[in-house]
Design a protein around this motif. Structure first.
Motif, PDB file in Angstrom:
ATOM      1  N   UNK A  20      14.600  10.417  -8.972  1.00 30.04           N
ATOM      2  CA  UNK A  20      14.589   9.773 -10.283  1.00 30.04           C
ATOM      3  C   UNK A  20      13.550   8.648 -10.347  1.00 30.04           C
ATOM      4  N   UNK A  21      13.056   8.233  -9.202  1.00 30.28           N
ATOM      5  CA  UNK A  21      12.039   7.182  -9.138  1.00 30.28           C
ATOM      6  C   UNK A  21      10.664   7.780  -9.434  1.00 30.28           C
ATOM      7  N   UNK A  22       9.666   6.927  -9.649  1.00 25.43           N
ATOM      8  CA  UNK A  22       8.300   7.451  -9.776  1.00 25.43           C
ATOM      9  C   UNK A  22       7.895   8.189  -8.490  1.00 25.43           C
ATOM     10  N   UNK A  23       6.903   9.069  -8.561  1.00 27.29           N
ATOM     11  CA  UNK A  23       6.491   9.841  -7.383  1.00 27.29           C
ATOM     12  C   UNK A  23       6.140   8.950  -6.188  1.00 27.29           C
ATOM     13  N   UNK A  24       6.739   9.270  -5.052  1.00 21.54           N
ATOM     14  CA  UNK A  24       6.485   8.527  -3.824  1.00 21.54           C
ATOM     15  C   UNK A  24       6.806   9.405  -2.629  1.00 21.54           C
ATOM     16  N   UNK A  25       6.412   8.946  -1.473  1.00 25.90           N
ATOM     17  CA  UNK A  25       6.671   9.684  -0.249  1.00 25.90           C
ATOM     18  C   UNK A  25       7.117   8.695   0.826  1.00 25.90           C
ATOM     19  N   UNK A  26       8.039   9.145   1.667  1.00 25.96           N
ATOM     20  CA  UNK A  26       8.459   8.381   2.831  1.00 25.96           C
ATOM     21  C   UNK A  26       7.678   8.926   4.016  1.00 25.96           C
ATOM     22  N   UNK A  27       7.291   8.032   4.916  1.00 18.28           N
ATOM     23  CA  UNK A  27       6.476   8.415   6.062  1.00 18.28           C
ATOM     24  C   UNK A  27       7.097   7.794   7.302  1.00 18.28           C
ATOM     25  N   UNK A  28       7.233   8.595   8.345  1.00 19.76           N
ATOM     26  CA  UNK A  28       7.828   8.069   9.551  1.00 19.76           C
ATOM     27  C   UNK A  28       7.171   8.560  10.825  1.00 19.76           C
ATOM     28  N   UNK A  29       7.305   7.731  11.852  1.00 21.98           N
ATOM     29  CA  UNK A  29       6.822   8.067  13.187  1.00 21.98           C
ATOM     30  C   UNK A  29       7.526   7.145  14.169  1.00 21.98           C
ATOM     31  N   UNK A  30       8.034   7.708  15.246  1.00 18.87           N
ATOM     32  CA  UNK A  30       8.665   6.930  16.312  1.00 18.87           C
ATOM     33  C   UNK A  30       9.770   6.010  15.790  1.00 18.87           C
ATOM     34  N   UNK A  31      10.571   6.523  14.858  1.00 22.15           N
ATOM     35  CA  UNK A  31      11.698   5.758  14.339  1.00 22.15           C
ATOM     36  C   UNK A  31      11.341   4.704  13.308  1.00 22.15           C
ATOM     37  N   UNK A  32      10.084   4.584  12.942  1.00 18.02           N
ATOM     38  CA  UNK A  32       9.642   3.626  11.928  1.00 18.02           C
ATOM     39  C   UNK A  32       9.407   4.375  10.626  1.00 18.02           C
ATOM     40  N   UNK A  33       9.647   3.719   9.502  1.00 22.49           N
ATOM     41  CA  UNK A  33       9.510   4.379   8.199  1.00 22.49           C
ATOM     42  C   UNK A  33       8.868   3.453   7.176  1.00 22.49           C
ATOM     43  N   UNK A  34       7.954   4.017   6.388  1.00 22.34           N
ATOM     44  CA  UNK A  34       7.336   3.310   5.276  1.00 22.34           C
ATOM     45  C   UNK A  34       7.506   4.161   4.023  1.00 22.34           C
ATOM     46  N   UNK A  35       7.235   3.549   2.882  1.00 22.52           N
ATOM     47  CA  UNK A  35       7.310   4.249   1.595  1.00 22.52           C
ATOM     48  C   UNK A  35       6.050   3.930   0.811  1.00 22.52           C
ATOM     49  N   UNK A  36       5.421   4.987   0.272  1.00 19.05           N
ATOM     50  CA  UNK A  36       4.221   4.824  -0.534  1.00 19.05           C
ATOM     51  C   UNK A  36       4.425   5.454  -1.896  1.00 19.05           C
ATOM     52  N   UNK A  37       4.041   4.738  -2.950  1.00 19.11           N
ATOM     53  CA  UNK A  37       3.971   5.317  -4.287  1.00 19.11           C
ATOM     54  C   UNK A  37       2.781   6.262  -4.308  1.00 19.11           C
ATOM     55  N   UNK A  38       2.844   7.301  -5.130  1.00 16.95           N
ATOM     56  CA  UNK A  38       1.763   8.278  -5.208  1.00 16.95           C
ATOM     57  C   UNK A  38       0.896   8.142  -6.452  1.00 16.95           C
ATOM     58  N   UNK A  39       1.400   7.512  -7.504  1.00 16.85           N
ATOM     59  CA  UNK A  39       0.646   7.384  -8.757  1.00 16.85           C
ATOM     60  C   UNK A  39       0.747   5.962  -9.279  1.00 16.85           C
ATOM     61  N   UNK A  40      -0.175   5.086  -8.937  1.00 18.73           N
ATOM     62  CA  UNK A  40      -1.279   5.230  -7.995  1.00 18.73           C
ATOM     63  C   UNK A  40      -0.779   5.054  -6.574  1.00 18.73           C
ATOM     64  N   UNK A  41      -1.616   5.410  -5.611  1.00 17.89           N
ATOM     65  CA  UNK A  41      -1.223   5.272  -4.208  1.00 17.89           C
ATOM     66  C   UNK A  41      -1.172   3.785  -3.871  1.00 17.89           C
ATOM     67  N   UNK A  42       0.028   3.347  -3.500  1.00 17.09           N
ATOM     68  CA  UNK A  42       0.272   1.944  -3.146  1.00 17.09           C
ATOM     69  C   UNK A  42       1.397   1.881  -2.144  1.00 17.09           C
TER      70      UNK A  42
END
Length: 82
Positions: A20-42
């Motif tokens: 339901x949120x604006x387009x975004x993606x979660x990204x993870x590696x080695x137990x760490x996680x970030x979140x980036x918006x896709x429109x615009x990429x931030x």
């Protein structure tokens, strides 16, 4: 939580509850996680990832932006159809 992309040890995914949120993606590696918006990429949330990792993730998102947006839209359409 479908993983839609794997690059350089990073996994990129969406949470169904977040569609339901604006387009975004979660990204993870080695137990760490970030979140980036896709429109615009931030960067939405850095988690505990280092700035150098966030820069690499940003480059990967930029290189795969159209794919990630299409994957987001596909997940949203599945939810609407379900």
């Amino acid at each position: 939580m479908p993983v839609v992309l794997r690059v350089k040890g990073y996994k990129f995914w969406f949470y169904e509850a977040d569609l339901d949120e604006p387009p975004h993606v979660h990204v993870g590696k080695a137990g760490q996680e970030a979140k980036f918006w896709l429109k615009p990429v931030e960067l939405a949330r850095a988690g505990r990832l280092k700035p150098v990792d966030l820069q690499e993730i940003r480059r990967i998102i930029d290189d795969n932006h159209a794919f990630l947006v299409r994957a987001w839209e596909k997940e949203q359409s599945k939810r609407a159809d379900g």
